[in-house]
Design an enzyme around this catalytic site. Structure first.
Site, PDB file in Angstrom:
ATOM      1  N   ASP A 157      -3.754 -11.834   2.636  1.00  0.00           N
ATOM      2  CA  ASP A 157      -3.879 -12.785   1.693  1.00  0.00           C
ATOM      3  C   ASP A 157      -4.033 -14.299   2.452  1.00  0.00           C
ATOM      4  O   ASP A 157      -4.825 -15.154   2.438  1.00  0.00           O
ATOM      5  CB  ASP A 157      -3.336 -13.203   0.573  1.00  0.00           C
ATOM      6  CG  ASP A 157      -1.903 -12.834   0.452  1.00  0.00           C
ATOM      7  OD1 ASP A 157      -1.426 -11.793   0.861  1.00  0.00           O
ATOM      8  OD2 ASP A 157      -1.016 -13.654   0.326  1.00  0.00           O
ATOM      9  N   LYS A 196      -1.021  -5.913   4.093  1.00  0.00           N
ATOM     10  CA  LYS A 196      -0.221  -6.321   3.044  1.00  0.00           C
ATOM     11  C   LYS A 196       0.971  -5.666   2.913  1.00  0.00           C
ATOM     12  O   LYS A 196       1.511  -4.937   2.004  1.00  0.00           O
ATOM     13  CB  LYS A 196      -0.922  -5.986   1.637  1.00  0.00           C
ATOM     14  CG  LYS A 196      -2.067  -7.055   1.514  1.00  0.00           C
ATOM     15  CD  LYS A 196      -1.681  -8.322   1.035  1.00  0.00           C
ATOM     16  CE  LYS A 196      -1.147  -8.402  -0.228  1.00  0.00           C
ATOM     17  NZ  LYS A 196      -0.465  -9.590  -0.812  1.00  0.00           N
ATOM     18  N   TYR A 233      -9.784   4.016   0.564  1.00  0.00           N
ATOM     19  CA  TYR A 233     -11.316   4.348   0.949  1.00  0.00           C
ATOM     20  C   TYR A 233     -11.363   5.870   1.180  1.00  0.00           C
ATOM     21  O   TYR A 233     -12.687   6.153   1.432  1.00  0.00           O
ATOM     22  CB  TYR A 233     -11.902   3.304   1.865  1.00  0.00           C
ATOM     23  CG  TYR A 233     -12.406   2.366   1.253  1.00  0.00           C
ATOM     24  CD1 TYR A 233     -11.868   1.624  -0.063  1.00  0.00           C
ATOM     25  CD2 TYR A 233     -13.340   1.462   2.095  1.00  0.00           C
ATOM     26  CE1 TYR A 233     -12.481   0.403  -0.293  1.00  0.00           C
ATOM     27  CE2 TYR A 233     -13.987   0.222   1.547  1.00  0.00           C
ATOM     28  CZ  TYR A 233     -13.610   0.061   0.372  1.00  0.00           C
ATOM     29  OH  TYR A 233     -14.153  -1.394  -0.190  1.00  0.00           O
ATOM     30  N   ASP A 254     -12.984  -4.421   4.952  1.00  0.00           N
ATOM     31  CA  ASP A 254     -14.078  -4.440   4.344  1.00  0.00           C
ATOM     32  C   ASP A 254     -14.288  -5.815   3.847  1.00  0.00           C
ATOM     33  O   ASP A 254     -15.182  -6.488   4.144  1.00  0.00           O
ATOM     34  CB  ASP A 254     -14.345  -3.320   3.228  1.00  0.00           C
ATOM     35  CG  ASP A 254     -15.529  -3.314   2.683  1.00  0.00           C
ATOM     36  OD1 ASP A 254     -16.637  -3.700   3.037  1.00  0.00           O
ATOM     37  OD2 ASP A 254     -15.916  -2.640   1.580  1.00  0.00           O
TER      38      ASP A 254
END
Ligand code: ATP
Length: 411
Positions: A275, A235, A165, A299
């Site tokens: 996840d 992740k 981002y 986000d």
């Protein structure tokens, strides 16, 4: 007077302007009548800002028997700023937030043309507001898609300045994208770009410093509020150096700076792959309390959690730099142009952001009384249309009537 007798002159700027300042222990020092800049915002901004100010003023007056009062100072950004000054984000506005340390803003429209992609991002970058803090909890009465929304009580600390981002990207086919691709292929030996001639390229910077200041803020918060559990969400199993770095640097920081708190059980740290976190947060949300994560994960996570408690339109947010003390609290929804000017908007997101602001400056009693008043209204099925239409037996109120209802519950 005593200070004068001792030959110490009061700081003229601070005395005259009622400024919030930062103490050496990084806590804000707040006068009884602090000047707080606010941006009204576009679309429904004026309506929700008026509601926020009315509720906040009454709560402060009641909680402190008139001894404390906020001196609101309007600053311009967005459409109103463009109309009046020809600029979307005048320098004086950023300067006012810089000088006054703490401020609040309504939703802002995206500028058409010009160099600014997003006013929110420009403000966050201008003041290096590296934490996006999003508390997510359920309010009794609000209809939620899950069975036990009351189990969700999570504070998300989303990194605000790095990651994919950061805005470093080049469009496919441009000379810049081609140049970056050639560098990757010719100088770095990269062979993994599947379709080079039609690829846009983005860069994902994640630093040790950026990680450390975010994780430090989240850990401090977990200890200070007695929440204890801090989960690093990443992740790192796939993106080993960026997200994996976040996990490793995060744990190293905790072992270095919070060893005592972890040993005596005031801080319990763990981590979770993003996840898996999204599944777990649905299946056993009570397992999480404070979450520290990177920009993109944060986000998705904050909005998913907000949806889980039926609160996507009422979630508050704050952007904070715990080192300089700068903080801007904000409505997390957009400008809602479809209902602007109709007295229909739900003001809760901005009002609850004001609660975060009051807590941030140490006026927790006023914050608590607003939360209690909102809980009472919502649990009685009294709300604006966006929420009331889903409540069995709900009563739809206008923004003004809902605001008056909240005020009537302040004590
Ligand atoms: P923007 O371009 O500023 O993001 P948008 O319309 O694309 O505006 P939102 O403003 O978040 O995005 O609006 C999405 C939907 O949610 C709209 O239907 C809007 O009316 C509704 N909405 C957003 N904020 C509120 C609010 N405070 N109260 C009631 N409804 C809202």
């Amino acid at each position: 007077m005593a200070a004068r007798r001792l030959g110490i002159e009061p700081h003229p700027t601070i005395a005259m302007n009622n400024l919030i300042t930062l103490l050496p222990n990084s806590r804000p020092s707040v006068p009884d009548n602090p000047a707080i800049p606010f941006v009204e915002g576009d679309g429904v901004g004026p309506e929700v800002t008026a509601a926020m100010r009315a509720v906040t003023d009454k709560a402060v007056q009641t909680a402190y028997s008139g001894r404390r009062r906020i001196e609101w100072k309007e600053v311009l950004a967005g459409g109103k700023a463009f109309e009046r000054t020809g600029e979307w984000l005048p320098e004086e506005t950023t300067e006012a937030f810089r000088t006054h340390l703490v401020g609040i803003k309504g939703p802002l429209m995206t500028p058409v043309g010009g160099g600014i992609r997003s006013l929110n991002v420009a403000l966050r970058q201008g003041l290096d507001l590296y934490v996006c803090q999003r508390p997510v909890r359920w309010f009794k009465g609000v209809v939620s898609p899950v069975k036990r929304p009351q189990d969700v009580d999570i504070i998300v600390f989303r990194e605000n300045t790095e990651d994919i981002y950061a805005g470093i990207e080049w469009e496919a086919g441009t000379p810049e994208a081609t140049k970056v691709l050639h560098f990757l292929q010719d100088e770095m030996g990269v062979k993994k770009v599947r379709f080079p001639s039609t690829s846009s390229i983005g860069i994902k910077p994640v630093s040790r410093e950026g990680t450390e200041r975010l994780v430090r803020a989240a850990a401090r918060y977990a200890v200070d509020t007695g929440r204890k559990r801090l989960t690093l969400v990443h992740k790192g199993n796939i993106m080993k150096f960026t997200e994996g770095g976040f996990k490793r640097w995060g744990y190293e920081l905790l072992e270095r700076e919070f060893a005592k708190e972890m040993k005596d059980g005031r801080l319990i740290a763990d981590d979770c792959i993003a996840d898996a976190f999204l599944q777990n947060a649905l299946l056993k949300p009570e397992a999480y309390s404070v979450v520290a994560t990177l920009n993109l994960n944060g986000d998705y996570i904050s909005d998913m959690l907000a949806a889980q408690v039926g609160g996507i339109g009422i979630s508050p947010g704050g952007n904070i730099n715990y080192t300089t003390g700068h903080a801007i609290f904000e409505a997390t929804h957009g400008t809602a142009p479809d209902i602007a000017g109709q007295d229909k908007a739900n003001p809760c997101s901005l009002i609850l952001s004001a609660c975060m602001m009051l807590e941030h400056i140490g006026w927790a009693e006023a914050a608590r009384s607003i939360e209690t008043a909102i809980t009472r209204c919502l649990s009685q099925g009294k709300a604006t249309a966006d929420l009331a239409r889903f409540m069995p037996g709900g009563t739809t109120l206008t923004t003004s009537d809902f605001t008056a209802e909240i005020i009537s519950h302040l004590n």
